[in-house]
Write a protein that holds these residues in place. Structure first.
Motif, short mmCIF file in Angstrom:
data_model
loop_
_atom_site.label_atom_id
_atom_site.label_comp_id
_atom_site.label_asym_id
_atom_site.label_seq_id
_atom_site.Cartn_x
_atom_site.Cartn_y
_atom_site.Cartn_z
N SER A 91 42.91 41.94 -1.15
CA SER A 91 41.99 40.69 -1.64
C SER A 91 40.98 40.97 -2.36
CB SER A 91 41.66 39.87 -0.25
OG SER A 91 40.65 40.57 0.47
N PRO A 142 41.06 35.21 -3.26
CA PRO A 142 40.23 34.18 -2.15
C PRO A 142 39.08 33.80 -2.63
CG PRO A 142 40.24 36.57 -1.54
CD PRO A 142 40.85 36.56 -2.98
N LEU A 177 41.95 33.08 4.79
CA LEU A 177 41.64 34.06 3.62
C LEU A 177 40.36 34.77 4.30
CD1 LEU A 177 41.87 31.62 0.48
CD2 LEU A 177 43.26 33.68 1.36
#
Length: 471
Positions: free
Chosen positions: A444, A238, A363
Motif C-alpha cells: 500500500s 489508499p 485502508l
C-alpha cells in the motif's frame, strides 16, 4: 492557459469529506491548472462537521450548502440531494462567472452515503457529470455494475436473494459471493431501483476514481478494465485520513498506549455511525474480560430509534457496562468514547482491530499493518468483510453476515463466545494473516500517490484525461 475548475460534491460527515479533501490536494499539487471547489451538503444530524475556515490550499475551497431546517430530508437521501440542486446550481454559477479564465471540467463527484444506500449518487441538474469519485473499493463498484447488468439484460430480480443461502459468481471475486453479504440496499425493491438507476448513469461518465490500489484489488480492477461498457477506472488509493499530530484531546489515550508492549492491545471501534444496545455491549464486555487481552474500546451511545442522528459519548459508562467491569479490567483496558482512530492504529502497541470494515477503516488498518477482526454493520461492509476474510486472507471473522438496522428495534446479538474467538485469533502474534497484512501494508505504501507507485501513475492518467477533455 486556462485554469480547470473541478467541483466535488459531498455529504457532510467526516468520513465522506476527508478522503475527498485528500484527493483534491493531490490533484492541485500535481497540476497547477486545477482549482477545486468542494460543495458540502450539510445534514442536520451532523453535529461534528469539520470546519474549513482556513483553506487547505490556495486553489481548494469549501462551500457548505445548508437548507432551512423545515426543508431537510435527512431520512431520505435522494430527496436530500434533489432539494440541494438549486443551491448547487447557484454555487457553480457564482464560481464560474467570478473566474473568467476557468474552464469547467467536471461537476458532481459525489461521495456515497455511508448509510445503507451505499452508492447514492445523483445527477445534480447543473450540467454534465463527467467523473465520479468512489470512496469504496473496486470490488464493490464492480459488483454494482454486475448486478445492474443482470437486472437489465437477464431480468433477474436481485431482491429475491434477500434471506437466501445462494452464492453468486461475480467477476470481481475469485470465490462465489454469498447472498448474505450483499449490501442491504440491493435486496430491497425501492432501494435497488434507485441504485441500478445511478449505476446506469455511472456508465455514461468519462471515468471513475476509486479509493483503492492495484496491488490490493487486482481481480476487481482487471475485471472493470476488461468491460468495454464501463468507463475508465482510476485507482488512486489508499487515500487516508491524515493524522492529527498529537492534538490535546487524544494525548491521554496515546500516553496509555505508550506504556503498553508492542502488539499487546486490541482496539475496538465501529465507525462514526457504529453503536450497540445494552445486551450487545454486555456480550462485548464479557468477551474482552475473558480473552485476557489488553484493550482500548471506543464505546458510543446509540441515537434514538428511528432517527439518523450520530452516536454520542456516554456521560456515565457504568450505566451500560456490566457491574464491576471497569474495576475488574482497569489494569488492562480502557473504555473511551470517540477515538482518534488513525493515531491509535498507527501506534506500535496495537496488535488487532475489531472493526465494522468501513472502507476508510479497512485502508487505514492495511496501511498500518494491523489485522482486522471483521464485524460489519451496514452499507457495503458485509461485502468488504467477505473480501478481507475469504478473498484476501487479511482478516479474521467475528460475524461476517451481521446486519444492523438502525431504524428499527431489530438488533441481532453476537455472542461473547464468537467475539472472544475473534479477538484471540486476531491477536495471534505469528499468524499467517498478520504476515499477509504486513506484506500488504508495504504494498500500500509503495503504491501510494506520494511514493510515485501504481496509484501515482493512475492519478497522472486521470489528470491527462481531464485536460484532454477540456481542450
Amino acid at each position: 492557459m486556462n485554469k480547470v475548475e473541478l467541483f466535488f460534491i459531498s455529504i457532510s460527515p467526516r468520513g465522506h469529506i476527508v478522503p475527498m479533501e485528500e484527493v483534491a490536494k493531490h490533484l492541485v499539487h500535481q497540476n497547477s491548472r486545477f482549482s477545486i471547489t468542494v460543495l458540502i451538503i450539510k445534514t442536520s444530524f451532523e453535529t461534528n462537521t469539520i470546519p474549513y475556515d482556513q483553506p487547505v490550499h490556495d486553489r481548494i475551497r469549501f462551500i457548505y450548502l445548508s437548507l432551512p431546517q423545515n426543508q431537510n430530508h435527512d431520512l431520505n437521501r435522494p430527496k436530500l440531494i434533489e432539494s440541494h440542486k438549486p443551491l448547487v446550481k447557484e454555487a457553480v454559477t457564482t464560481t464560474i462567472t467570478s473566474s473568467n479564465d476557468s474552464v469547467l471540467a467536471g461537476r458532481g463527484m459525489l461521495k456515497e452515503d455511508e448509510d445503507e444506500v451505499y452508492i447514492t449518487r445523483q445527477w445534480l441538474g447543473v450540467g454534465e457529470v463527467r467523473w465520479f469519485w468512489y470512496n469504496s473499493g473496486a470490488a464493490t463498484l464492480s459488483l454494482c455494475f454486475h448486478l445492474q447488468a443482470l437486472h437489465d439484460s437477464q431480468n433477474i430480480d436481485i431482491t429475491e436473494f434477500n434471506g437466501s443461502n445462494a452464492e453468486l459468481p461475480v467477476p470481481s471475486f475469485r470465490n462465489p459471493v454469498p447472498a448474505k453479504v450483499l449490501p442491504s440496499s440491493v435486496l430491497h425493491k425501492d432501494r435497488a431501483a434507485e441504485i441500478f438507476g445511478f449505476t446506469r448513469r455511472f456508465r455514461e461518465t468519462k471515468g471513475i476514481m476509486v479509493n483503492s490500489f492495484m496491488e490490493l484489488e487486482s481481480q476487481a480492477l482487471n475485471s472493470l478494465s476488461s468491460d468495454p461498457q464501463i468507463p475508465p477506472v482510476y485507482p488512486v488509493g489508499p487515500v487516508l485520513t491524515p493524522q492529527m499530530d498529537g492534538q490535546d484531546h487524544c494525548s491521554d489515550i496515546m500516553k496509555w498506549l505508550d506504556d503498553q508492549a508492542p502488539l499487546s492491545v486490541v482496539f475496538l471501534c465501529f465507525g462514526s455511525m457504529g453503536s450497540f444496545g445494552e445486551d450487545q455491549v454486555k456480550e462485548i464486555a464479557c468477551a474482552l474480560e475473558q480473552s485476557g487481552h489488553r484493550f482500548r474500546w471506543s464505546l458510543r451511545k446509540p441515537p434514538p430509534k428511528g432517527t439518523m442522528q450520530l452516536p454520542t459519548d456516554y456521560s456515565n459508562l457504568e450505566e451500560i457496562l456490566p457491574k464491576g467491569f471497569l474495576d475488574r479490567t482497569g489494569g488492562i483496558g480502557k473504555v473511551i468514547g470517540w477515538a482518534p482512530q488513525v493515531e491509535i492504529l498507527a501506534h506500535s502497541a496495537i496488535g488487532g482491530f475489531v472493526s465494522h470494515c468501513g472502507w476508510n477503516s479497512t485502508l487505514e488498518s492495511i496501511w498500518f499493518g494491523v489485522p482486522i477482526a471483521a464485524w460489519p454493520m451496514y452499507a457495503e461492509q458485509q461485502l468488504n468483510a467477505f473480501q478481507l476474510v475469504v478473498e484476501l486472507g487479511l482478516a479474521v471473522e467475528i460475524k461476517m453476515d451481521y446486519r444492523r438496522d438502525r431504524m428499527t428495534e431489530n438488533e441481532p446479538i453476537v455472542s461473547s463466545a464468537e467475539i472472544k474467538r475473534g479477538i484471540i485469533s486476531v491477536m495471534e502474534e505469528d499468524s499467517d494473516i498478520r504476515k499477509k497484512v504486513k506484506e500488504m501494508s508495504e504494498k500500500s505504501r509503495n503504491a501510494s500517490v506520494m511514493s510515485g507507485g501504481s496509484s501515482h501513475s493512475s492519478l497522472r492518467r486521470f489528470i491527462t484525461d481531464v485536460i484532454d477533455n477540456v481542450q
